[in-house]
Design a protein around this motif. Structure first.
Motif, PDB file in Angstrom:
ATOM      1  N   TYR A  56     -36.797 -19.430  30.071  1.00 25.74           N
ATOM      2  CA  TYR A  56     -38.095 -19.718  29.460  1.00 25.74           C
ATOM      3  C   TYR A  56     -37.939 -19.422  27.980  1.00 25.74           C
ATOM      4  N   GLU A  57     -38.298 -20.380  27.135  1.00 22.29           N
ATOM      5  CA  GLU A  57     -38.285 -20.173  25.687  1.00 22.29           C
ATOM      6  C   GLU A  57     -39.729 -20.260  25.209  1.00 22.29           C
ATOM      7  N   LEU A  58     -40.204 -19.189  24.615  1.00 23.99           N
ATOM      8  CA  LEU A  58     -41.598 -19.120  24.177  1.00 23.99           C
ATOM      9  C   LEU A  58     -41.670 -18.968  22.671  1.00 23.99           C
ATOM     10  N   LYS A  59     -42.647 -19.612  22.062  1.00 22.89           N
ATOM     11  CA  LYS A  59     -42.977 -19.416  20.649  1.00 22.89           C
ATOM     12  C   LYS A  59     -44.302 -18.658  20.627  1.00 22.89           C
ATOM     13  N   VAL A  60     -44.306 -17.556  19.883  1.00 27.96           N
ATOM     14  CA  VAL A  60     -45.484 -16.697  19.820  1.00 27.96           C
ATOM     15  C   VAL A  60     -45.861 -16.467  18.362  1.00 27.96           C
ATOM     16  N   LEU A  61     -47.132 -16.637  18.052  1.00 28.77           N
ATOM     17  CA  LEU A  61     -47.677 -16.336  16.733  1.00 28.77           C
ATOM     18  C   LEU A  61     -48.237 -14.923  16.797  1.00 28.77           C
ATOM     19  N   ASP A  62     -47.600 -13.991  16.062  1.00 28.70           N
ATOM     20  CA  ASP A  62     -48.042 -12.601  16.146  1.00 28.70           C
ATOM     21  C   ASP A  62     -49.322 -12.370  15.331  1.00 28.70           C
ATOM     22  N   LEU A  63     -49.804 -11.161  15.383  1.00 29.64           N
ATOM     23  CA  LEU A  63     -51.080 -10.820  14.756  1.00 29.64           C
ATOM     24  C   LEU A  63     -51.035 -10.852  13.232  1.00 29.64           C
ATOM     25  N   LYS A  64     -49.810 -10.915  12.658  1.00 26.85           N
ATOM     26  CA  LYS A  64     -49.648 -10.991  11.203  1.00 26.85           C
ATOM     27  C   LYS A  64     -49.351 -12.419  10.738  1.00 26.85           C
ATOM     28  N   GLY A  65     -49.356 -13.377  11.678  1.00 30.25           N
ATOM     29  CA  GLY A  65     -49.112 -14.765  11.321  1.00 30.25           C
ATOM     30  C   GLY A  65     -47.653 -15.182  11.348  1.00 30.25           C
ATOM     31  N   VAL A  66     -46.786 -14.350  11.908  1.00 26.37           N
ATOM     32  CA  VAL A  66     -45.360 -14.656  12.001  1.00 26.37           C
ATOM     33  C   VAL A  66     -45.069 -15.292  13.357  1.00 26.37           C
ATOM     34  N   VAL A  67     -44.254 -16.350  13.363  1.00 24.35           N
ATOM     35  CA  VAL A  67     -43.881 -17.017  14.610  1.00 24.35           C
ATOM     36  C   VAL A  67     -42.563 -16.426  15.108  1.00 24.35           C
ATOM     37  N   TRP A  68     -42.549 -16.079  16.382  1.00 26.65           N
ATOM     38  CA  TRP A  68     -41.377 -15.505  17.035  1.00 26.65           C
ATOM     39  C   TRP A  68     -40.923 -16.420  18.158  1.00 26.65           C
ATOM     40  N   GLU A  69     -39.627 -16.422  18.420  1.00 23.88           N
ATOM     41  CA  GLU A  69     -39.063 -17.117  19.576  1.00 23.88           C
ATOM     42  C   GLU A  69     -38.551 -16.056  20.538  1.00 23.88           C
ATOM     43  N   ILE A  70     -38.978 -16.156  21.777  1.00 26.05           N
ATOM     44  CA  ILE A  70     -38.566 -15.207  22.810  1.00 26.05           C
ATOM     45  C   ILE A  70     -37.904 -16.007  23.922  1.00 26.05           C
ATOM     46  N   LYS A  71     -36.690 -15.614  24.302  1.00 27.82           N
ATOM     47  CA  LYS A  71     -35.988 -16.243  25.412  1.00 27.82           C
ATOM     48  C   LYS A  71     -35.921 -15.240  26.552  1.00 27.82           C
ATOM     49  N   VAL A  72     -36.340 -15.707  27.741  1.00 28.17           N
ATOM     50  CA  VAL A  72     -36.388 -14.849  28.916  1.00 28.17           C
ATOM     51  C   VAL A  72     -35.673 -15.560  30.062  1.00 28.17           C
ATOM     52  N   ASN A  73     -34.794 -14.853  30.756  1.00 26.04           N
ATOM     53  CA  ASN A  73     -34.146 -15.416  31.933  1.00 26.04           C
ATOM     54  C   ASN A  73     -35.228 -15.695  32.970  1.00 26.04           C
ATOM     55  N   ALA A  74     -35.333 -16.942  33.391  1.00 22.54           N
ATOM     56  CA  ALA A  74     -36.407 -17.365  34.284  1.00 22.54           C
ATOM     57  C   ALA A  74     -36.268 -16.782  35.684  1.00 22.54           C
ATOM     58  N   SER A  75     -35.068 -16.404  36.075  1.00 21.61           N
ATOM     59  CA  SER A  75     -34.845 -15.852  37.415  1.00 21.61           C
ATOM     60  C   SER A  75     -35.088 -14.350  37.478  1.00 21.61           C
ATOM     61  N   SER A  76     -34.609 -13.637  36.465  1.00 18.35           N
ATOM     62  CA  SER A  76     -34.665 -12.172  36.507  1.00 18.35           C
ATOM     63  C   SER A  76     -35.782 -11.577  35.661  1.00 18.35           C
ATOM     64  N   GLY A  77     -36.255 -12.318  34.667  1.00 16.76           N
ATOM     65  CA  GLY A  77     -37.260 -11.787  33.756  1.00 16.76           C
ATOM     66  C   GLY A  77     -36.672 -10.952  32.639  1.00 16.76           C
ATOM     67  N   VAL A  78     -35.341 -10.924  32.533  1.00 17.57           N
ATOM     68  CA  VAL A  78     -34.675 -10.161  31.476  1.00 17.57           C
ATOM     69  C   VAL A  78     -34.831 -10.897  30.151  1.00 17.57           C
ATOM     70  N   VAL A  79     -35.258 -10.148  29.133  1.00 19.27           N
ATOM     71  CA  VAL A  79     -35.392 -10.727  27.793  1.00 19.27           C
ATOM     72  C   VAL A  79     -33.991 -10.883  27.211  1.00 19.27           C
ATOM     73  N   ILE A  80     -33.670 -12.105  26.809  1.00 16.01           N
ATOM     74  CA  ILE A  80     -32.354 -12.425  26.273  1.00 16.01           C
ATOM     75  C   ILE A  80     -32.333 -12.305  24.764  1.00 16.01           C
ATOM     76  N   GLU A  81     -33.426 -12.739  24.136  1.00 14.55           N
ATOM     77  CA  GLU A  81     -33.435 -12.780  22.673  1.00 14.55           C
ATOM     78  C   GLU A  81     -34.879 -12.769  22.169  1.00 14.55           C
ATOM     79  N   VAL A  82     -35.083 -12.050  21.070  1.00 15.87           N
ATOM     80  CA  VAL A  82     -36.356 -12.056  20.363  1.00 15.87           C
ATOM     81  C   VAL A  82     -36.000 -12.193  18.885  1.00 15.87           C
ATOM     82  N   GLU A  83     -36.455 -13.284  18.251  1.00 17.38           N
ATOM     83  CA  GLU A  83     -36.147 -13.459  16.839  1.00 17.38           C
ATOM     84  C   GLU A  83     -37.271 -14.205  16.141  1.00 17.38           C
ATOM     85  N   GLN A  84     -37.373 -13.956  14.828  1.00 24.63           N
ATOM     86  CA  GLN A  84     -38.339 -14.707  14.034  1.00 24.63           C
ATOM     87  C   GLN A  84     -37.895 -16.160  13.990  1.00 24.63           C
ATOM     88  N   ASP A  85     -38.859 -17.055  14.116  1.00 23.86           N
ATOM     89  CA  ASP A  85     -38.548 -18.482  14.111  1.00 23.86           C
ATOM     90  C   ASP A  85     -38.603 -19.022  12.700  1.00 23.86           C
TER      91      ASP A  85
END
Length: 85
Positions: A56-85
């Motif tokens: 699962y690749e998600l784009k999230v707009l944080d409370l300060k207006g910064v966009v983040w990309e979060i990658k999560v293993n769809a089977s295990s739920g383990v977060v693979i990567e969190v980075e500013q987009d």
């Protein structure tokens, strides 16, 4: 080089079948995991095959207006990567 394949926009049937078969977690569970990493508004969610995994690749707009990309293993739920987009 990272090779990834996005599921087609109309390929929700395959995603549903993967969920029913227990191969991936529900989107609701993934959203809970992602919100622990970055609080804010979910802008986009994609389900991709990457390196023999389903991600699962998600784009999230944080409370300060910064966009983040979060990658999560769809089977295990383990977060693979969190980075500013």
């Amino acid at each position: 080089m990272v090779m990834s394949q996005s599921f087609a926009d109309d390929d929700h049937v395959e995603a549903y079948e993967l969920l029913r078969a227990g191969e991936i977690l529900s989107l609701e569970k993934i959203l809970v995991i992602a919100r622990k990493e970055v609080q804010g508004h979910i802008l986009e969610v994609e389900l991709e095959r990457e390196k023999e995994q389903i991600i699962y690749e998600l784009k999230v707009l944080d409370l300060k207006g910064v966009v983040w990309e979060i990658k999560v293993n769809a089977s295990s739920g383990v977060v693979i990567e969190v980075e500013q987009d």
